[in-house]
Enzyme design. Structure first.
Site, PDB file in Angstrom:
ATOM      1  N   CYS B  80       0.831  -1.203   0.000  1.00 42.56           N
ATOM      2  CA  CYS B  80       0.000   0.000   0.000  1.00 42.56           C
ATOM      3  C   CYS B  80       0.873   1.263   0.000  1.00 42.56           C
ATOM      4  O   CYS B  80       1.499   1.553  -1.011  1.00 42.56           O
ATOM      5  CB  CYS B  80      -0.983  -0.058   1.166  1.00 42.56           C
ATOM      6  SG  CYS B  80      -2.342   1.090   0.993  1.00 42.56           S
ATOM      7  N   HIS B 168      -4.108  -5.163   0.664  1.00 44.58           N
ATOM      8  CA  HIS B 168      -3.533  -5.593   1.945  1.00 44.58           C
ATOM      9  C   HIS B 168      -3.576  -7.122   2.062  1.00 44.58           C
ATOM     10  O   HIS B 168      -4.607  -7.677   2.441  1.00 44.58           O
ATOM     11  CB  HIS B 168      -4.298  -4.949   3.099  1.00 44.58           C
ATOM     12  CG  HIS B 168      -3.960  -3.505   3.282  1.00 44.58           C
ATOM     13  ND1 HIS B 168      -3.315  -3.016   4.395  1.00 44.58           N
ATOM     14  CD2 HIS B 168      -4.129  -2.441   2.468  1.00 44.58           C
ATOM     15  CE1 HIS B 168      -3.127  -1.714   4.268  1.00 44.58           C
ATOM     16  NE2 HIS B 168      -3.623  -1.339   3.105  1.00 44.58           N
ATOM     17  N   GLU B 170      -2.353  -8.939   4.247  1.00 51.55           N
ATOM     18  CA  GLU B 170      -2.419  -9.363   5.656  1.00 51.55           C
ATOM     19  C   GLU B 170      -3.817  -9.231   6.245  1.00 51.55           C
ATOM     20  O   GLU B 170      -4.065  -9.684   7.355  1.00 51.55           O
ATOM     21  CB  GLU B 170      -1.429  -8.537   6.478  1.00 51.55           C
ATOM     22  CG  GLU B 170      -1.890  -7.138   6.897  1.00 51.55           C
ATOM     23  CD  GLU B 170      -2.025  -6.120   5.764  1.00 51.55           C
ATOM     24  OE1 GLU B 170      -1.601  -6.422   4.635  1.00 51.55           O
ATOM     25  OE2 GLU B 170      -2.582  -5.037   6.012  1.00 51.55           O
TER      26      GLU B 170
END
Lengths: 355, 190
Positions: B80, B168, B170
């Site tokens: 990001c 993202h 994660e």
């Protein structure tokens, strides 16, 4: 002695007339204070309360004089139901609350936050404001009267020397049972009269608000111990509370660390600060004229390695002749300033508010 | 493999550490200010990960300077803001994206065969800015885009050992997070 009341487990409350309150000195770190208390009173039942600001200093105005953290060490207590505690005459009382931030100020703050989201500074901020009413009743009368109006699991009455705290929160911040740490963030609100599915469950804005906070709390729990990964055990479940309904999620992680270390890495709670947290706290400091103090902090019981702490929302402070309550909402880019003001008012529930 | 994770005051850094764990025997997290103050030595087998975070790449001049001076064989993975800083460091425009997307999901559209197993997988997005790789001459290759708005999601540099994602990996909203990690691993082995 004024009684101390605190949620314990479903339908049972700690009720004590025999306790001693310890305050965190201003120059001491909250974690150090809690570690000292834990060492000295490990086996005792304790009720603890920590402010939203935790250790940080703030130039905002305070609404009452209180310490940043305190612990009631309880010598004797009984477990009672609320019916047993509030038996007898409940005074019928009425307060006229006035928001201390105007509709114009609040909607302007929402617009500022939206502008900062567009610039990339933040993704979501929880914006709150206090309301105040003149009040002659005792703190305990207020607890007895309002506890029946709020359908919430984590109710407490904390009698301080100069003020009392009446918490009627539905939100669990942290609970540990047998080394399993649990948090249950609430995000997404609508009036109970509206259809859950269309107003909350199928609403993309409400979904994004909660998902973001789930990722934030996963982060805070994953930060505790590199070898223990957090797990999302519930996502977007319904919570029905009489006048209001919410969606909430649940995240768990295995953990055996001291409470002070856990709070050091998780305070203030993600659901009432914003994302990313550090920058959101700066925005709150810039925009909110009043310190939140106990509001959106945490409180609850603590004994040996177990504890259950609420996220201190839906909470009154009775200080001198003033009764203070707070409400707030999560602001995201899709937020409409006028609707967020309506949500702010919705969260005042059955209170009489001067609009 | 060891990793150094540079945190840009983000609230997802420790999710990223958790996601990277199957790949890395040791992950050291540094706040960006501490990293540039202490300047730890980066060994040959170390992956440097640039975290997501608030604000704009230009608010992190030290990370940009570091990217401009890092040897081109040092593996760097940006998430990001991390990807946006890589782009900014090499003069690619980073612009506001309207409307910003936070906590929303998009399916992936694959442009490179190596990522074929990620086709249609949904990924989590948290961004107000985007990299405009078409704004000028650059050596970035777009490997995957979002199906709904065709924004670059997986990007690699053709001469430097740099890889980045706009989404993202994660997040708990991202599907098949392990397959994304596997691609990062394949790229590192190359």
């Amino acid at each position: 002695m004024t009684p101390l009341i605190c949620f314990y487990e479903k339908d049972l409350f700690i009720f004590s007339l025999d306790y001693e309150v310890h305050h965190c000195p201003a120059q001491m770190r909250v974690a150090d204070f809690l570690n000292t208390i834990e060492k000295e009173f490990f086996n005792a039942m304790k009720v603890i309360q920590c402010n939203f600001e935790f250790d940080s200093m703030s130039a905002q105005k305070a609404l009452y004089n209180g310490s940043k953290a305190s612990v009631f060490v309880i010598q004797n207590y009984a477990l009672k139901t609320l019916a047993e505690i509030t038996a007898g005459d409940v005074k019928n009382i009425s307060h006229q609350f006035k928001p201390l931030v105007s509709r114009e100020q609040f909607t302007e703050q929402v617009k500022i936050i939206k502008g900062q989201i567009a610039e990339g500074r933040i993704y979501q901020v929880n914006l709150t404001a206090p309301l105040a009413a003149a009040c002659n009743e005792s703190g305990l009368d207020i607890f007895n009267y309002y506890q029946a109006k709020f359908n919430s699991e984590y109710k407490a009455f904390l009698p301080y020397e100069n003020y009392s705290l009446i918490s009627l929160s539905p939100e669990l911040f942290l609970q540990r049972v047998k080394n399993q740490l649990i948090t249950r963030p609430i995000k997404g609100s609508s009036s109970a009269e509206k259809d859950f599915s269309t107003s909350l469950y199928k609403n993309e804005k409400e979904e994004a608000e909660l998902s973001m906070i789930v990722d934030l709390l996963r982060n805070d729990l994953n930060n505790l111990d590199e070898n223990q990964a957090s797990v999302v055990t519930k996502h977007r479940e319904k919570m029905q509370l009489g006048y209001i309904q919410h969606t909430y999620s649940e995240i768990q992680v295995s953990n055996d660390q001291p409470l002070a270390s856990i709070l050091q890495k998780t305070m203030p709670g993600g659901s009432i600060s914003g994302c990313p947290k550090i920058e959101s706290l700066k925005v709150i400091n810039e925009l909110e004229p009043y310190r939140r103090q106990a509001y959106t902090g945490t409180l609850g019981w603590w004994q040996k390695n177990d504890f259950t702490l609420n996220l201190t929302i839906r909470t009154f402070i009775k200080s001198h002749d003033l009764l203070v309550y707070h409400a707030g909402c999560g602001i995201v880019y899709d937020s409409d300033p006028e609707s967020e003001w309506d949500e702010f008012l919705l969260k005042t529930g059955s209170l009489h508010v001067t609009k | 493999m060891k990793a150094i994770l540079i945190d840009h005051d983000d609230s997802f850094t420790y999710n990223l550490r958790h996601w990277l764990k199957p790949l890395c025997s040791q992950i050291e997290v540094f706040n960006h200010q501490d990293f540039f103050k202490t300047a730890p030595k980066i060994e040959a087998d170390t992956l440097v990960v640039l975290s997501p975070g608030p604000k704009n790449p230009i608010d992190y001049p030290q990370t940009l300077d570091w990217l401009r001076s890092v040897p081109k064989h040092t593996p760097v993975f940006g998430v990001c803001l991390g990807l946006q800083m890589m782009a900014q460091a090499l003069e690619v425009s980073v612009k506001p994206y309207s409307p910003p997307l936070h906590g929303k999901k998009s399916a992936l559209c694959i442009l490179n065969n190596d990522l074929e197993n990620l086709k249609n997988k949904k990924v989590a997005r948290y961004h107000s800015l985007y990299c405009d790789f078409e704004s000028g001459q650059n050596d970035f290759e777009i490997l995957a885009v979002s199906a709904d708005d065709q924004l670059p999601m997986w990007v690699k540099h053709q001469t430097k050992k740099w890889l980045g994602v706009q989404f993202h990996p994660e997040s708990f909203l991202t599907e098949s997070a392990d397959l994304h990690l596997q691609y990062l691993n394949n790229w590192l082995q190359r």
